[in-house]
Design a protein around this motif. Sequence first.
Motif, PDB file in Angstrom:
ATOM      1  N   ASP A  20      -4.168  -1.553 -65.182  1.00  0.00           N
ATOM      2  CA  ASP A  20      -4.241  -0.353 -64.314  1.00  0.00           C
ATOM      3  C   ASP A  20      -5.562   0.358 -64.267  1.00  0.00           C
ATOM      4  OD1 ASP A  20      -4.228   0.478 -66.837  1.00  0.00           O
ATOM      5  OD2 ASP A  20      -2.649   1.902 -66.512  1.00  0.00           O
ATOM      6  N   LEU A  21      -6.605  -0.261 -64.740  1.00  0.00           N
ATOM      7  CA  LEU A  21      -7.839   0.332 -64.683  1.00  0.00           C
ATOM      8  C   LEU A  21      -8.434  -0.009 -63.134  1.00  0.00           C
ATOM      9  CD1 LEU A  21      -9.915   1.078 -66.677  1.00  0.00           C
ATOM     10  CD2 LEU A  21     -10.941  -0.852 -66.738  1.00  0.00           C
ATOM     11  N   SER A  22      -9.535   0.927 -62.791  1.00  0.00           N
ATOM     12  CA  SER A  22      -9.951   0.579 -61.550  1.00  0.00           C
ATOM     13  C   SER A  22     -10.750  -0.406 -61.611  1.00  0.00           C
ATOM     14  CB  SER A  22     -10.604   1.866 -60.746  1.00  0.00           C
ATOM     15  OG  SER A  22     -11.875   2.223 -61.532  1.00  0.00           O
ATOM     16  N   VAL A  23     -11.009  -1.317 -60.426  1.00  0.00           N
ATOM     17  CA  VAL A  23     -11.979  -2.543 -60.160  1.00  0.00           C
ATOM     18  C   VAL A  23     -13.417  -1.847 -60.418  1.00  0.00           C
ATOM     19  CG1 VAL A  23     -12.924  -4.150 -58.746  1.00  0.00           C
ATOM     20  CG2 VAL A  23     -10.566  -4.063 -58.736  1.00  0.00           C
ATOM     21  N   SER A  28     -18.235  -2.119 -63.693  1.00  0.00           N
ATOM     22  CA  SER A  28     -19.016  -1.308 -64.499  1.00  0.00           C
ATOM     23  C   SER A  28     -19.093  -2.015 -66.100  1.00  0.00           C
ATOM     24  CB  SER A  28     -18.673  -0.122 -64.507  1.00  0.00           C
ATOM     25  OG  SER A  28     -18.925   0.427 -63.218  1.00  0.00           O
ATOM     26  N   LYS A  29     -17.927  -2.243 -66.666  1.00  0.00           N
ATOM     27  CA  LYS A  29     -18.039  -2.898 -67.678  1.00  0.00           C
ATOM     28  C   LYS A  29     -18.632  -4.255 -67.985  1.00  0.00           C
ATOM     29  CE  LYS A  29     -14.651  -3.520 -71.842  1.00  0.00           C
ATOM     30  NZ  LYS A  29     -13.403  -3.356 -72.377  1.00  0.00           N
ATOM     31  N   LEU A  33     -22.004  -5.079 -70.133  1.00  0.00           N
ATOM     32  CA  LEU A  33     -21.900  -6.471 -71.080  1.00  0.00           C
ATOM     33  C   LEU A  33     -22.603  -7.538 -70.709  1.00  0.00           C
ATOM     34  CD1 LEU A  33     -18.197  -6.020 -71.875  1.00  0.00           C
ATOM     35  CD2 LEU A  33     -20.113  -5.375 -73.667  1.00  0.00           C
ATOM     36  N   ASP A  34     -23.195  -7.640 -69.414  1.00  0.00           N
ATOM     37  CA  ASP A  34     -23.787  -8.766 -68.848  1.00  0.00           C
ATOM     38  C   ASP A  34     -22.825  -9.965 -69.028  1.00  0.00           C
ATOM     39  OD1 ASP A  34     -25.777  -9.996 -67.341  1.00  0.00           O
ATOM     40  OD2 ASP A  34     -26.893 -10.390 -69.235  1.00  0.00           O
ATOM     41  N   LYS A  67     -13.131   1.687 -56.250  1.00  0.00           N
ATOM     42  CA  LYS A  67     -12.635   2.685 -56.960  1.00  0.00           C
ATOM     43  C   LYS A  67     -11.328   3.092 -56.809  1.00  0.00           C
ATOM     44  CE  LYS A  67     -16.935   5.366 -57.760  1.00  0.00           C
ATOM     45  NZ  LYS A  67     -17.910   6.452 -57.676  1.00  0.00           N
ATOM     46  N   LYS A  68     -10.567   2.644 -55.515  1.00  0.00           N
ATOM     47  CA  LYS A  68      -9.408   2.970 -55.150  1.00  0.00           C
ATOM     48  C   LYS A  68      -8.462   1.720 -55.424  1.00  0.00           C
ATOM     49  CE  LYS A  68     -10.208   6.581 -51.733  1.00  0.00           C
ATOM     50  NZ  LYS A  68     -10.049   6.704 -50.488  1.00  0.00           N
ATOM     51  N   THR A  69      -9.099   0.513 -55.882  1.00  0.00           N
ATOM     52  CA  THR A  69      -8.453  -0.538 -56.133  1.00  0.00           C
ATOM     53  C   THR A  69      -8.224  -1.038 -57.649  1.00  0.00           C
ATOM     54  OG1 THR A  69      -9.246  -1.538 -54.225  1.00  0.00           O
ATOM     55  CG2 THR A  69      -8.440  -3.220 -55.635  1.00  0.00           C
ATOM     56  N   THR A  70      -7.018  -1.185 -58.043  1.00  0.00           N
ATOM     57  CA  THR A  70      -6.778  -1.574 -59.585  1.00  0.00           C
ATOM     58  C   THR A  70      -6.907  -3.153 -59.885  1.00  0.00           C
ATOM     59  OG1 THR A  70      -4.521  -2.011 -59.208  1.00  0.00           O
ATOM     60  CG2 THR A  70      -4.999   0.313 -59.676  1.00  0.00           C
ATOM     61  N   VAL A  71      -7.356  -3.066 -61.096  1.00  0.00           N
ATOM     62  CA  VAL A  71      -7.431  -4.676 -61.583  1.00  0.00           C
ATOM     63  C   VAL A  71      -6.364  -5.569 -61.508  1.00  0.00           C
ATOM     64  CG1 VAL A  71      -7.833  -5.853 -63.632  1.00  0.00           C
ATOM     65  CG2 VAL A  71      -9.252  -3.875 -63.560  1.00  0.00           C
ATOM     66  N   GLN A  72      -5.028  -4.944 -61.661  1.00  0.00           N
ATOM     67  CA  GLN A  72      -3.979  -5.895 -61.307  1.00  0.00           C
ATOM     68  C   GLN A  72      -3.820  -6.419 -59.754  1.00  0.00           C
ATOM     69  OE1 GLN A  72      -0.755  -3.670 -62.706  1.00  0.00           O
ATOM     70  NE2 GLN A  72      -0.733  -2.075 -61.375  1.00  0.00           N
ATOM     71  N   GLU A  73      -4.367  -5.545 -58.922  1.00  0.00           N
ATOM     72  CA  GLU A  73      -4.413  -5.803 -57.387  1.00  0.00           C
ATOM     73  C   GLU A  73      -5.146  -7.130 -56.910  1.00  0.00           C
ATOM     74  OE1 GLU A  73      -4.331  -2.541 -54.520  1.00  0.00           O
ATOM     75  OE2 GLU A  73      -4.665  -1.475 -56.372  1.00  0.00           O
TER      76      GLU A  73
END
Length: 145
Positions: A20-23, A28-29, A33-34, A67-73
Amino acid sequence: MNVRSILEKKGREVHSVEPDLSVFEAISKMSKLDIGALVVIKDQALLGIISERDYRNKVILKGRTSKKTTVQEIMTSEVYVVSPDETVERCMTIMTQKKFRHLPVVENDRVTGVISIGDLVKTVIDKQKIEIKELRRYIAGSYPG
């Protein structure tokens, strides 16, 4: 050579995100972490993987906003995994045939590491360097035995 030996050298740290985290936060992560991919985990269960390719193909090229799209999408849900006992050669074959660059390593139903195509190539090159060195020593007559 097997996956276990790679993880012993590089470490078993697993970088992950929740579905549920944003893309935007996931990308950014990855940037911080490169790295080029993150496994998607919830309650210790592997749900998928999100990569730079997913971002390019499913966000940028589809006109979505990160910012509006979640990882699961956008994550890849059908994830190929390997065990720590899998061979380097088999992993390279899987990655080449399936055209991806990261493989989660699963042991006892838990992600215990992630290997990249770079990890595999480095392992093959290191092995070849050792073999070349041993052959040179043998040819020069300084090989024990």
